[in-house]
Write a protein that holds these residues in place. Structure first.
Motif, PDB file in Angstrom:
ATOM      1  N   PHE A 160      -1.457   1.696  10.295  1.00  0.00           N
ATOM      2  CA  PHE A 160      -0.234   1.842   9.516  1.00  0.00           C
ATOM      3  C   PHE A 160       0.961   2.135  10.426  1.00  0.00           C
ATOM      4  CE2 PHE A 160       2.657   5.124   7.900  1.00  0.00           C
ATOM      5  CZ  PHE A 160       3.312   4.407   6.915  1.00  0.00           C
ATOM      6  N   HIS A 161       0.815   3.083  11.346  1.00  0.00           N
ATOM      7  CA  HIS A 161       1.937   3.442  12.217  1.00  0.00           C
ATOM      8  C   HIS A 161       2.359   2.271  13.113  1.00  0.00           C
ATOM      9  CE1 HIS A 161       2.176   7.555  10.927  1.00  0.00           C
ATOM     10  NE2 HIS A 161       0.914   7.797  11.239  1.00  0.00           N
ATOM     11  N   GLN A 162       1.426   1.392  13.412  1.00  0.00           N
ATOM     12  CA  GLN A 162       1.759   0.231  14.228  1.00  0.00           C
ATOM     13  C   GLN A 162       2.501  -0.847  13.441  1.00  0.00           C
ATOM     14  OE1 GLN A 162      -2.207  -0.743  15.541  1.00  0.00           O
ATOM     15  NE2 GLN A 162      -2.078   0.535  17.380  1.00  0.00           N
ATOM     16  N   SER A 163       2.416  -0.799  12.108  1.00  0.00           N
ATOM     17  CA  SER A 163       2.998  -1.872  11.294  1.00  0.00           C
ATOM     18  C   SER A 163       4.070  -1.409  10.325  1.00  0.00           C
ATOM     19  CB  SER A 163       1.887  -2.574  10.498  1.00  0.00           C
ATOM     20  OG  SER A 163       1.258  -1.657   9.614  1.00  0.00           O
ATOM     21  N   VAL A 164       4.320  -0.106  10.232  1.00  0.00           N
ATOM     22  CA  VAL A 164       5.215   0.406   9.191  1.00  0.00           C
ATOM     23  C   VAL A 164       6.621  -0.166   9.294  1.00  0.00           C
ATOM     24  CG1 VAL A 164       5.819   2.474  10.543  1.00  0.00           C
ATOM     25  CG2 VAL A 164       6.052   2.502   8.048  1.00  0.00           C
ATOM     26  N   ASP A 165       7.074  -0.486  10.496  1.00  0.00           N
ATOM     27  CA  ASP A 165       8.431  -1.021  10.652  1.00  0.00           C
ATOM     28  C   ASP A 165       8.589  -2.398  10.011  1.00  0.00           C
ATOM     29  OD1 ASP A 165       9.215   1.249  11.980  1.00  0.00           O
ATOM     30  OD2 ASP A 165       8.961   0.394  13.988  1.00  0.00           O
ATOM     31  N   HIS A 166       7.478  -3.037   9.645  1.00  0.00           N
ATOM     32  CA  HIS A 166       7.545  -4.365   9.022  1.00  0.00           C
ATOM     33  C   HIS A 166       7.526  -4.296   7.494  1.00  0.00           C
ATOM     34  CE1 HIS A 166       7.065  -6.116  12.974  1.00  0.00           C
ATOM     35  NE2 HIS A 166       5.960  -5.415  13.164  1.00  0.00           N
ATOM     36  N   ILE A 167       7.517  -3.091   6.937  1.00  0.00           N
ATOM     37  CA  ILE A 167       7.537  -2.939   5.480  1.00  0.00           C
ATOM     38  C   ILE A 167       8.988  -2.928   5.016  1.00  0.00           C
ATOM     39  CG2 ILE A 167       6.930  -1.461   3.527  1.00  0.00           C
ATOM     40  CD1 ILE A 167       4.615  -0.368   5.180  1.00  0.00           C
ATOM     41  N   SER A 200       9.208  -7.086  -4.050  1.00  0.00           N
ATOM     42  CA  SER A 200       9.536  -8.517  -4.111  1.00  0.00           C
ATOM     43  C   SER A 200       9.428  -9.212  -2.759  1.00  0.00           C
ATOM     44  CB  SER A 200      10.946  -8.710  -4.683  1.00  0.00           C
ATOM     45  OG  SER A 200      11.911  -8.031  -3.890  1.00  0.00           O
ATOM     46  N   ASP A 201       9.772  -8.525  -1.665  1.00  0.00           N
ATOM     47  CA  ASP A 201       9.743  -9.155  -0.341  1.00  0.00           C
ATOM     48  C   ASP A 201       8.594  -8.642   0.521  1.00  0.00           C
ATOM     49  OD1 ASP A 201      12.078 -10.659  -0.849  1.00  0.00           O
ATOM     50  OD2 ASP A 201      13.333  -8.930  -0.352  1.00  0.00           O
ATOM     51  N   LEU A 202       7.592  -8.047  -0.099  1.00  0.00           N
ATOM     52  CA  LEU A 202       6.507  -7.434   0.666  1.00  0.00           C
ATOM     53  C   LEU A 202       5.619  -8.504   1.297  1.00  0.00           C
ATOM     54  CD1 LEU A 202       5.392  -4.562   1.266  1.00  0.00           C
ATOM     55  CD2 LEU A 202       3.802  -4.929  -0.643  1.00  0.00           C
ATOM     56  N   PRO A 203       5.456  -8.496   2.625  1.00  0.00           N
ATOM     57  CA  PRO A 203       4.567  -9.476   3.271  1.00  0.00           C
ATOM     58  C   PRO A 203       3.137  -9.355   2.755  1.00  0.00           C
ATOM     59  CG  PRO A 203       5.977  -8.407   4.895  1.00  0.00           C
ATOM     60  CD  PRO A 203       6.163  -7.654   3.605  1.00  0.00           C
ATOM     61  N   ARG A 204       2.390 -10.432   2.850  1.00  0.00           N
ATOM     62  CA  ARG A 204       1.064 -10.506   2.247  1.00  0.00           C
ATOM     63  C   ARG A 204       0.073  -9.527   2.860  1.00  0.00           C
ATOM     64  NH1 ARG A 204      -0.893 -16.629   2.034  1.00  0.00           N
ATOM     65  NH2 ARG A 204      -2.646 -15.563   0.990  1.00  0.00           N
ATOM     66  N   GLU A 205       0.304  -9.107   4.103  1.00  0.00           N
ATOM     67  CA  GLU A 205      -0.669  -8.220   4.737  1.00  0.00           C
ATOM     68  C   GLU A 205      -0.613  -6.783   4.206  1.00  0.00           C
ATOM     69  OE1 GLU A 205       2.756  -8.531   7.859  1.00  0.00           O
ATOM     70  OE2 GLU A 205       1.798  -9.802   6.337  1.00  0.00           O
ATOM     71  N   PHE A 206       0.385  -6.492   3.395  1.00  0.00           N
ATOM     72  CA  PHE A 206       0.517  -5.145   2.843  1.00  0.00           C
ATOM     73  C   PHE A 206       0.081  -5.100   1.386  1.00  0.00           C
ATOM     74  CE2 PHE A 206       3.831  -5.267   6.193  1.00  0.00           C
ATOM     75  CZ  PHE A 206       3.286  -4.293   7.026  1.00  0.00           C
ATOM     76  N   SER A 207      -0.424  -3.941   0.977  1.00  0.00           N
ATOM     77  CA  SER A 207      -0.803  -3.697  -0.411  1.00  0.00           C
ATOM     78  C   SER A 207       0.232  -2.790  -1.065  1.00  0.00           C
ATOM     79  CB  SER A 207      -2.185  -3.044  -0.479  1.00  0.00           C
ATOM     80  OG  SER A 207      -3.167  -3.892   0.064  1.00  0.00           O
ATOM     81  N   SER A 208       0.174  -2.712  -2.376  1.00  0.00           N
ATOM     82  CA  SER A 208       1.159  -1.904  -3.094  1.00  0.00           C
ATOM     83  C   SER A 208       0.510  -1.223  -4.290  1.00  0.00           C
ATOM     84  CB  SER A 208       2.319  -2.785  -3.569  1.00  0.00           C
ATOM     85  OG  SER A 208       1.850  -3.792  -4.464  1.00  0.00           O
ATOM     86  N   ILE A 209       1.147  -0.141  -4.741  1.00  0.00           N
ATOM     87  CA  ILE A 209       0.687   0.561  -5.926  1.00  0.00           C
ATOM     88  C   ILE A 209       1.869   1.213  -6.618  1.00  0.00           C
ATOM     89  CG2 ILE A 209       0.148   2.667  -4.613  1.00  0.00           C
ATOM     90  CD1 ILE A 209      -2.113   3.155  -6.673  1.00  0.00           C
TER      91      ILE A 209
END
Length: 277
Positions: A160-167, A200-209
């Protein structure tokens, strides 16, 4: 928390980073001499043997899943070359990386899974405060766990910390560890994420709730992060039955504000347990 628990958390949450015995001992708050003996007494492993076994296990898992680039796996496991990685892999498993990738199987390998940290109860749990939380949209990295597999959550936080800037659309600096979608067998989804404006713009590699507005009992965990299982166990098995309250069928979550340091595991956090109105 004891030095071995702190060391286990640091290793699992930094497994793909360069690790030294001095660094791990420093994060555990003891000398090299102390950590070597404390870790062996608690786990039956030397510190760096455990690190090596965990890295090779994760590499084997990736290979069985068809990972095409063995050199990239070697570098992630802190080996300087394909050859050094292959030697270590063959010494550990008795097979080459290519053989494991071709077989696509792991059931014949002696894998080293994460060691579960202490989950005994706390004698004196601080009283919670109660609050009605606002609705939240959380996006991040999601994994599904069994009760036995939850020891891998620190590694999920590293990703998560490696990818959070892409959210996109992040709100504030608070991070959330959301437990949701549990079943009767004890399996659950865990999302390491942040609050966002929308999906709406969330990349596919991320999940949401979507977390609804809900009343919560909120517990402060002020000790090192490696002791969180003890706090959670005490809440569910002691505080909640004694309180006369009922847990609501809604996500629970950990809340990490800017005081929490993901490098050291210090700074504290809050555990939000949904309760029926």
């Amino acid at each position: 928390m004891n030095p071995a628990q702190k060391a286990l958390w640091f290793i699992e949450s930094h497994l793909s980073s360069a690790l030294t015995l001095d660094e791990i001992a420093g994060k555990a708050g003891v000398s090299r001499f102390h950590l070597v003996r404390a870790f062996a007494a608690a786990t039956g492993f030397s510190v760096m043997r455990y690190v090596r076994a965990r890295r090779l296990t994760e590499a084997a898992r990736a290979l069985a899943g068809g990972a095409p680039d063995i050199l990239a796996l070697a570098l992630d496991a802190d080996y300087g070359s394909h050859e050094a990685f292959t030697r270590a892999f063959r010494d550990h498993f008795g097979l080459t990386p290519e053989a494991v990738r071709s077989s696509t199987r792991l059931d014949h390998l002696m894998l080293q899974e994460p060691i579960v940290m202490d989950s005994t109860v706390i004698d004196t749990l601080p009283a919670p405060r109660f609050e009605t939380g606002k609705p939240l949209l959380v996006a991040g990295i999601s994994e599904r766990y069994s009760c036995e597999g939850a020891a891998a959550i620190p590694g999920q936080w590293q990703r998560f910390h490696q990818s959070v800037d892409h959210i996109p659309g992040r709100i504030g600096k608070v991070a959330y560890g959301v437990c949701c979608n549990g079943d009767d067998a004890g399996n659950f989804d865990y999302i390491a994420g942040v609050e966002v404006l929308d999906f709406s713009d969330l990349p596919r590699e991320f999940s949401s709730i979507r977390i609804p507005g809900q009343r919560y009992a909120i517990f402060a965990h002020r000790d090192h992060i490696s002791g969180i299982r003890r706090t959670v166990n005490t809440i569910w098995n002691h505080w909640l039955p004694a309180s006369g309250m009922k847990a609501a069928d809604a996500p629970s979550f950990e809340r990490y504000d800017e005081a929490f340091d993901p490098l050291t595991g210090n700074g504290g956090l809050e555990i939000w347990i949904p309760v029926a109105q």
